[in-house]
Design an enzyme around this catalytic site. Structure first.
Site, PDB file in Angstrom:
ATOM      1  N   GLU A  36       0.883  -1.156   0.000  1.00  0.00           N
ATOM      2  CA  GLU A  36       0.000   0.000   0.000  1.00  0.00           C
ATOM      3  C   GLU A  36       0.930   1.216   0.000  1.00  0.00           C
ATOM      4  O   GLU A  36       1.874   1.268   0.793  1.00  0.00           O
ATOM      5  CB  GLU A  36      -0.867   0.033   1.269  1.00  0.00           C
ATOM      6  CG  GLU A  36      -1.819   1.228   1.256  1.00  0.00           C
ATOM      7  CD  GLU A  36      -2.631   1.416   2.543  1.00  0.00           C
ATOM      8  OE1 GLU A  36      -2.253   0.821   3.572  1.00  0.00           O
ATOM      9  OE2 GLU A  36      -3.621   2.155   2.514  1.00  0.00           O
ATOM     10  N   ARG A 261       6.364 -12.621   9.142  1.00  0.00           N
ATOM     11  CA  ARG A 261       7.004 -11.359   8.828  1.00  0.00           C
ATOM     12  C   ARG A 261       8.338 -11.277   9.557  1.00  0.00           C
ATOM     13  O   ARG A 261       8.612 -12.009  10.504  1.00  0.00           O
ATOM     14  CB  ARG A 261       6.122 -10.163   9.163  1.00  0.00           C
ATOM     15  CG  ARG A 261       5.505 -10.166  10.537  1.00  0.00           C
ATOM     16  CD  ARG A 261       4.495  -9.041  10.759  1.00  0.00           C
ATOM     17  NE  ARG A 261       4.761  -7.826  10.034  1.00  0.00           N
ATOM     18  CZ  ARG A 261       3.798  -7.069   9.484  1.00  0.00           C
ATOM     19  NH1 ARG A 261       2.544  -7.421   9.604  1.00  0.00           N
ATOM     20  NH2 ARG A 261       4.099  -5.962   8.854  1.00  0.00           N
ATOM     21  N   LYS A 271       4.983   0.313   9.942  1.00  0.00           N
ATOM     22  CA  LYS A 271       4.871   1.590   9.240  1.00  0.00           C
ATOM     23  C   LYS A 271       4.371   2.697  10.154  1.00  0.00           C
ATOM     24  O   LYS A 271       4.827   3.819  10.090  1.00  0.00           O
ATOM     25  CB  LYS A 271       3.924   1.443   8.042  1.00  0.00           C
ATOM     26  CG  LYS A 271       4.611   1.007   6.765  1.00  0.00           C
ATOM     27  CD  LYS A 271       3.650   1.157   5.595  1.00  0.00           C
ATOM     28  CE  LYS A 271       4.199   0.417   4.364  1.00  0.00           C
ATOM     29  NZ  LYS A 271       3.160   0.304   3.316  1.00  0.00           N
TER      30      LYS A 271
END
Length: 557
Positions: A36, A261, A271
């Site tokens: 994104e 992850r 983020k």
RNA sequence: UGGGCCGUCGCCAAGCGGUAAGGCACCAGGUUUUGAUCCUGGCAUCCGGAGGUUCGAAUCCUCCCGGCCCAGCCA
């Protein structure tokens, strides 16, 4: 390079792909990296990039870069540009550059199809009411009173949503699945919401935007993706991913596979938190060399090859894990040890005068650019009566194991002469400000004809020829191994994560350094020019220190 | 606690019924005009625990213990 491509160990995803290919499920694979555009990429994304592009490359398939741009509230063009730059910098090229927003029309038609099939409905409940109807982890949800609207009514309402007749939040389109499902994602998830936000690509064409689960599954299918690789938190979304694809009768059914992850100790890879570090000024921007963003790492002097190597070494599994910084550091040291030019730079200068060296004489000493690689050539370094050495290379009351300079001790000046310290000059505070030394003229080049040995070799720079520079010494950003898990990770910022040292003395050739060159300042570390450097004011960033067994010995005492 | 997932050396990680790869870290020694690099050697009789199946299990079964994720009109 050829070696690097073959060192990645096998992993479960690679095994699945291999099996699919062997069994003829696919003749070629197609993957995608779908960020994104709401921030800068970080080291965790590098893992996903290396996996997605790496698998495609390994099996002769394709990989797309796709921006998952379905929430214009958070997304910006700036981020898209940085993402493209970062992927390229890592050494990958996408087959096609796509955007989820490319599919908005297509997606809308799929939604209409769902409505016509009785698989979706327009809900007039408020966000709060929907939450209440959803139930909890242990209790089933309740059906919305609007769940059984007629197809015609739903079609009309959805069209009016699209045409902007309603306020934001007044209606949503929901999938009609099962409000009692033990998987909360299947309790009639929202497919579309009304949001009057200007989109960076589609402008004001749309006031309704599709949600992730609907968009992602169909974007994958529309692109002919075979293996949709994502992180573990989407495991519970897989039934919905499959439901969407099957329900609309998409052209193909990509297989979603989840992996863990990346967690890197002493850093943050979220983020939201990276945003906070930038916004609150704890760092100097997204590309601050202390940040584990790709751009930060790049500015710090890490190489693309070292990051790819790192991603290969950490592997791909479903196990939550936390990698030690040492692994990353080892990767960059290994690469730079191989490729960096050796030079001499004094970070913390201490003046020395060689009293028996002729005044005004300058000799050009030949130095190797890489001791193990003669093909990298040599250069000359000017030597004179007044030099700078590293302050740490002198100690007044030195222990026996200290192989450097002390009064009465002899050391080798790298590529130059043996010198012996004969006296110390101090200021009124009693601090050492200068060393008086003598040299042995027969040891030019650094070896003695009588074969006597010196334990230590230290680096130096001629005072009158030295170029001045600022050197930024970086350390880990946090003092806590897992700052993200603490109540307030800001409290764990390392106050010494950046030490700016000015008036460092470097050998003359560094005045022509450029951004593309990596240097090893011998005995002190790997350095790279900073992008803010100029010929009037040189700035170097320390990428990494060298391994330091002396420091380790010293610490133990 | 409803559902999903995971547990092999300090940190990663191969292994897929035939008797524990590899990397990082660490330790010991050697080479070295960077206390760097390089080289050599060491480093899990044991695979979260307990039972069971089998000639044989980290790999299959059962139970237990521990950890992670999910209740956005975020992705």
């Amino acid at each position: 390079m050829a070696i690097e491509e073959n060192t990645a160990p096998s992993n479960f995803i690679q095994n699945i792909i291999q099996e699919d290919l062997d069994k003829g499920k696919h003749s070629a694979i197609y993957t995608r990296f779908p960020p994104e555009p709401n921030g800068y990429l970080h080291i965790g994304h590098a893992k996903s990039i290396c996996l997605n592009f790496g698998m495609a490359k390994k099996f002769g398939g394709k990989c797309n870069l796709r921006f998952d741009d379905t929430n214009p509230d958070k997304e910006e063009i700036e981020y898209m540009h940085s993402i493209e730059e970062d992927v390229r910098w890592l050494g990958f090229e996408w087959n096609e550059l796509r955007h989820a927003s490319d599919y908005f029309n297509h997606l809308y038609m799929y939604a209409v199809k769902l409505i016509m099939q009785g698989n979706a409905y327009v809900d007039g409940l408020t966000a709060h009411e929907i939450r209440e109807h959803r139930g909890t982890l242990t209790e089933p949800g309740k059906n919305s009173p609007f769940r059984d609207r007629s197809v015609e009514e739903n079609l009309g309402l959805f069209q009016r949503m699209k045409e902007g007749e309603f306020e934001d939040g007044q209606y949503v389109l929901r999938a009609k699945i099962d409000m009692a499902s033990p998987n909360i994602n299947m309790r009639d998830p929202t497919l579309y919401r009304i949001k009057r936000t200007h989109h960076h690509r589609t402008g004001d064409d749309w006031v309704i935007y599709p949600m992730y689960d609907f968009t992602h599954a169909l974007s994958d299918a529309l692109e002919g993706i075979t293996h949709s690789l994502c992180t573990l938190e989407f495991e519970d979304h897989r039934p919905l991913y499959d439901w969407v694809i099957e329900s609309v009768g998409a052209p193909c059914h990509p297989q979603q596979i989840e992996f863990a992850r990346l967690e890197l100790q002493y850093t943050i890879t979220s983020k939201r938190k990276l945003h906070q570090l930038v916004d609150e000024g704890h760092v100097r921007g997204w590309d601050d060399p202390r940040m584990t963003t790709i751009s930060g790492i790049r500015r710090r002097g890490y190489t693309p090859a070292s990051i790819r190597d790192f991603c290969d070494r950490i592997g791909i599994t479903k196990k939550g894990s936390s990698i030690e910084m040492g692994v990353l550091e080892n990767c960059i040291r290994e690469d730079l040890n191989e490729h960096a030019l050796r030079v001499m730079g004094v970070i913390n200068p201490l003046k020395i005068t060689i009293e028996n060296y002729p005044d005004g004489q300058v000799e050009e000493m030949e130095a190797q650019n890489h001791p193990q690689k003669p093909e990298m050539g040599t250069r000359t370094v000017p030597f004179s009566k007044t030099l700078y050495i590293e302050r740490d290379d002198f100690m007044e009351d030195a222990p026996k194991k200290f192989f450097r300079l002390s009064v009465g001790r002899e050391v080798r000046l790298r590529y130059a002469y043996y010198i012996t310290c004969t006296d110390v000059v101090k200021n009124e505070q009693g601090e050492v400000i200068e060393l008086i030394c003598s040299y042995d003229p027969t040891t030019k080049g650094g070896s003695s004809p009588d074969g006597r040995k010196v334990k230590g070799t230290i680096h130096w720079v001629s005072a009158e020829h030295a170029v001045n520079a600022q050197v930024n010494l970086y350390d880990r950003l946090f003092t806590h191994p897992n700052p993200g898990s603490t109540e307030n990770y800001i409290e764990h910022l390392n106050p010494e994560s950046l030490i700016e040292v000015s008036n460092c003395k470097l050998e003359p050739c560094l005045s022509s350094a450029d951004l593309s060159k990596h240097y090893q300042f011998e005995r002190t570390g790997y350095f790279v020019l900073d992008k803010d450097s100029s010929s009037e004011a040189l700035i170097f960033n320390r990428t990494s220190t060298l391994r330091d067994t002396w420091a380790k010995i010293d610490e133990q005492k």
